[in-house]
Scaffold this motif. Structure first.
Motif, PDB file in Angstrom:
ATOM      1  N   ASN A 100      23.648   2.942  53.675  1.00  0.00           N
ATOM      2  CA  ASN A 100      22.472   3.818  53.740  1.00  0.00           C
ATOM      3  C   ASN A 100      22.890   5.292  53.709  1.00  0.00           C
ATOM      4  N   PRO A 101      23.561   5.715  52.649  1.00  0.00           N
ATOM      5  CA  PRO A 101      24.108   7.082  52.628  1.00  0.00           C
ATOM      6  C   PRO A 101      23.035   8.168  52.605  1.00  0.00           C
ATOM      7  N   GLN A 102      21.796   7.801  52.296  1.00  0.00           N
ATOM      8  CA  GLN A 102      20.717   8.792  52.238  1.00  0.00           C
ATOM      9  C   GLN A 102      20.207   9.192  53.608  1.00  0.00           C
ATOM     10  N   VAL A 103      20.585   8.450  54.660  1.00  0.00           N
ATOM     11  CA  VAL A 103      20.082   8.729  56.010  1.00  0.00           C
ATOM     12  C   VAL A 103      21.131   9.536  56.776  1.00  0.00           C
ATOM     13  N   PRO A 104      20.823  10.760  57.193  1.00  0.00           N
ATOM     14  CA  PRO A 104      21.806  11.560  57.930  1.00  0.00           C
ATOM     15  C   PRO A 104      22.050  10.992  59.325  1.00  0.00           C
ATOM     16  N   ALA A 105      23.324  10.952  59.709  1.00  0.00           N
ATOM     17  CA  ALA A 105      23.694  10.434  61.026  1.00  0.00           C
ATOM     18  C   ALA A 105      24.318  11.541  61.871  1.00  0.00           C
ATOM     19  N   VAL A 106      23.933  11.581  63.131  1.00  0.00           N
ATOM     20  CA  VAL A 106      24.506  12.514  64.104  1.00  0.00           C
ATOM     21  C   VAL A 106      25.290  11.689  65.112  1.00  0.00           C
ATOM     22  N   LEU A 107      26.577  11.966  65.230  1.00  0.00           N
ATOM     23  CA  LEU A 107      27.457  11.218  66.132  1.00  0.00           C
ATOM     24  C   LEU A 107      27.825  12.074  67.336  1.00  0.00           C
ATOM     25  N   ASP A 108      27.438  11.617  68.514  1.00  0.00           N
ATOM     26  CA  ASP A 108      27.932  12.174  69.771  1.00  0.00           C
ATOM     27  C   ASP A 108      29.119  11.309  70.180  1.00  0.00           C
ATOM     28  N   LEU A 135      31.475   9.759  57.583  1.00  0.00           N
ATOM     29  CA  LEU A 135      30.172   9.334  57.064  1.00  0.00           C
ATOM     30  C   LEU A 135      29.009  10.064  57.746  1.00  0.00           C
ATOM     31  N   CYS A 136      29.295  10.779  58.820  1.00  0.00           N
ATOM     32  CA  CYS A 136      28.234  11.387  59.627  1.00  0.00           C
ATOM     33  C   CYS A 136      27.931  12.799  59.157  1.00  0.00           C
ATOM     34  N   ARG A 137      26.649  13.123  59.150  1.00  0.00           N
ATOM     35  CA  ARG A 137      26.238  14.487  58.761  1.00  0.00           C
ATOM     36  C   ARG A 137      26.737  15.498  59.767  1.00  0.00           C
ATOM     37  N   LEU A 138      26.834  15.092  61.035  1.00  0.00           N
ATOM     38  CA  LEU A 138      27.281  16.008  62.082  1.00  0.00           C
ATOM     39  C   LEU A 138      27.938  15.204  63.199  1.00  0.00           C
ATOM     40  N   VAL A 139      29.031  15.747  63.746  1.00  0.00           N
ATOM     41  CA  VAL A 139      29.699  15.193  64.914  1.00  0.00           C
ATOM     42  C   VAL A 139      29.682  16.274  65.989  1.00  0.00           C
ATOM     43  N   THR A 140      29.377  15.894  67.247  1.00  0.00           N
ATOM     44  CA  THR A 140      29.119  16.895  68.287  1.00  0.00           C
ATOM     45  C   THR A 140      30.057  16.757  69.485  1.00  0.00           C
ATOM     46  N   PRO A 141      31.354  17.014  69.328  1.00  0.00           N
ATOM     47  CA  PRO A 141      32.274  16.877  70.460  1.00  0.00           C
ATOM     48  C   PRO A 141      32.186  18.063  71.424  1.00  0.00           C
ATOM     49  N   ASN A 142      32.383  17.791  72.723  1.00  0.00           N
ATOM     50  CA  ASN A 142      32.627  18.894  73.643  1.00  0.00           C
ATOM     51  C   ASN A 142      34.119  19.238  73.582  1.00  0.00           C
ATOM     52  N   LEU A 143      34.565  20.196  74.372  1.00  0.00           N
ATOM     53  CA  LEU A 143      35.943  20.662  74.264  1.00  0.00           C
ATOM     54  C   LEU A 143      36.950  19.575  74.643  1.00  0.00           C
ATOM     55  N   ILE A 144      36.599  18.735  75.601  1.00  0.00           N
ATOM     56  CA  ILE A 144      37.502  17.658  76.011  1.00  0.00           C
ATOM     57  C   ILE A 144      37.573  16.588  74.920  1.00  0.00           C
ATOM     58  N   GLU A 145      36.420  16.215  74.369  1.00  0.00           N
ATOM     59  CA  GLU A 145      36.402  15.217  73.282  1.00  0.00           C
ATOM     60  C   GLU A 145      37.115  15.747  72.049  1.00  0.00           C
ATOM     61  N   LEU A 146      36.930  17.020  71.750  1.00  0.00           N
ATOM     62  CA  LEU A 146      37.618  17.625  70.608  1.00  0.00           C
ATOM     63  C   LEU A 146      39.128  17.521  70.778  1.00  0.00           C
ATOM     64  N   ALA A 147      39.621  17.800  71.974  1.00  0.00           N
ATOM     65  CA  ALA A 147      41.057  17.707  72.233  1.00  0.00           C
ATOM     66  C   ALA A 147      41.567  16.280  72.037  1.00  0.00           C
ATOM     67  N   LEU A 148      40.825  15.298  72.526  1.00  0.00           N
ATOM     68  CA  LEU A 148      41.224  13.899  72.354  1.00  0.00           C
ATOM     69  C   LEU A 148      41.231  13.502  70.880  1.00  0.00           C
ATOM     70  N   MET A 173      35.817  15.374  57.716  1.00  0.00           N
ATOM     71  CA  MET A 173      34.506  15.433  58.371  1.00  0.00           C
ATOM     72  C   MET A 173      33.566  16.366  57.606  1.00  0.00           C
ATOM     73  N   GLN A 174      32.267  16.066  57.652  1.00  0.00           N
ATOM     74  CA  GLN A 174      31.289  16.902  56.956  1.00  0.00           C
ATOM     75  C   GLN A 174      30.948  18.166  57.736  1.00  0.00           C
ATOM     76  N   ALA A 175      30.693  18.020  59.029  1.00  0.00           N
ATOM     77  CA  ALA A 175      30.329  19.158  59.870  1.00  0.00           C
ATOM     78  C   ALA A 175      30.577  18.801  61.326  1.00  0.00           C
ATOM     79  N   LEU A 176      30.947  19.803  62.112  1.00  0.00           N
ATOM     80  CA  LEU A 176      31.183  19.643  63.539  1.00  0.00           C
ATOM     81  C   LEU A 176      30.362  20.676  64.299  1.00  0.00           C
TER      82      LEU A 176
END
Length: 266
Positions: A100-108, A135-148, A173-176
């Protein structure tokens, strides 16, 4: 049916028996923005606001089939992904996104609970980076998740956070959206990164209050606005404002409670 034609956000994540985070927070947030939801449950948990006691992951095929059924039943205009629990579930969710590439996904990228319990092991994090995040339109890491995710120590300043984010973008990645809630200082700044584009900063005053589920809330609000056909930047801006206003209300309620207690003691 008319309801099937309304835009929905497909919420993919785990339960939270306390109601403070997980799919309960997702549904509450998306509904308050005026968008309908459908569900794929990745795990059942036993938890309070202080601790996670038990995690029971769903079977990967069950998660994927829930997603496919929701997509078939409704007009899904965005997907919000939270807790995934195992590497096999990560791979199963990625397979449905590829269909389903037409559906934007936001990953926390929920890697650990607020209380500190790990929610994804190293193998699952590797699968997330390899199979799901691109595959995700946006990934939303906090600073700790980004480090991991990049395998480094947490950034101590904005330049370090941007550098770590750029490492993920180069990897596909497409966007962070790097969340600044774990940083210090009087301002809370989230940074939107896209390849070959200048970073965009979303800045708000840092409030002296903390509530659970703000990561779920932000990603869900962004997904809801994407479902309403807003741009990525506009959706992030609206999502950031939504969370700030919720924190403002919590701070006001806390201040009123303290005033009442002081008055009764006096």
């Amino acid at each position: 049916m008319a309801l099937r034609r309304e835009p929905h956000v497909l919420v993919v994540g785990g339960s939270d028996s306390s109601g403070g985070a997980g799919i309960a927070r997702d549904i509450e947030t998306i509904s308050s923005i005026g968008v309908r939801t459908c569900l794929a449950v990745t795990a059942l948990t036993v938890q309070t606001h202080e601790a996670v006691m038990e995690i029971h992951p769903s079977q990967p095929d069950l998660v994927a089939n829930q997603m496919r059924a929701a997509l078939q039943a409704n007009t899904v205009a965005a997907i919000k992904i939270g807790m995934l629990a195992t590497a096999e579930i990560v791979v199963a969710v990625a397979a449905v996104l590829r269909e389903n590439p037409q559906v934007p996904a936001v990953l926390d990228p929920v890697l650990a609970s607020t209380s500190g319990r790990a929610l994804l092991d190293a193998r699952a994090i590797a699968a997330m980076k390899r199979d799901l995040m691109p595959l995700c339109r946006l990934v939303t890491p906090n600073l700790i998740e980004l480090a991991l995710l990049v395998g480094l120590e947490p950034a101590v300043d904005e330049d370090g956070a941007v550098w770590r984010g750029q490492e993920l973008l180069v990897a596909g990645m497409q966007a962070l959206l790097i969340k600044g809630g774990h940083a210090a200082g009087p301002r809370s700044t989230d940074i939107l990164l896209r390849l070959d584009q200048e970073p965009i900063r979303f800045d708000m005053p840092r409030l002296a209050v903390s509530i659970r589920g703000t990561g779920c809330m932000l990603a869900s609000a962004i997904a809801a606005h994407l479902a309403k056909a807003r741009s990525l930047e506009g959706s992030v801006r609206e999502g950031k404002l939504f969370v700030f206003e919720k924190l403002q209300k919590a701070a006001s309620a806390f201040a009123n409670t303290c005033t009442t207690i002081r008055g009764s003691l006096n």
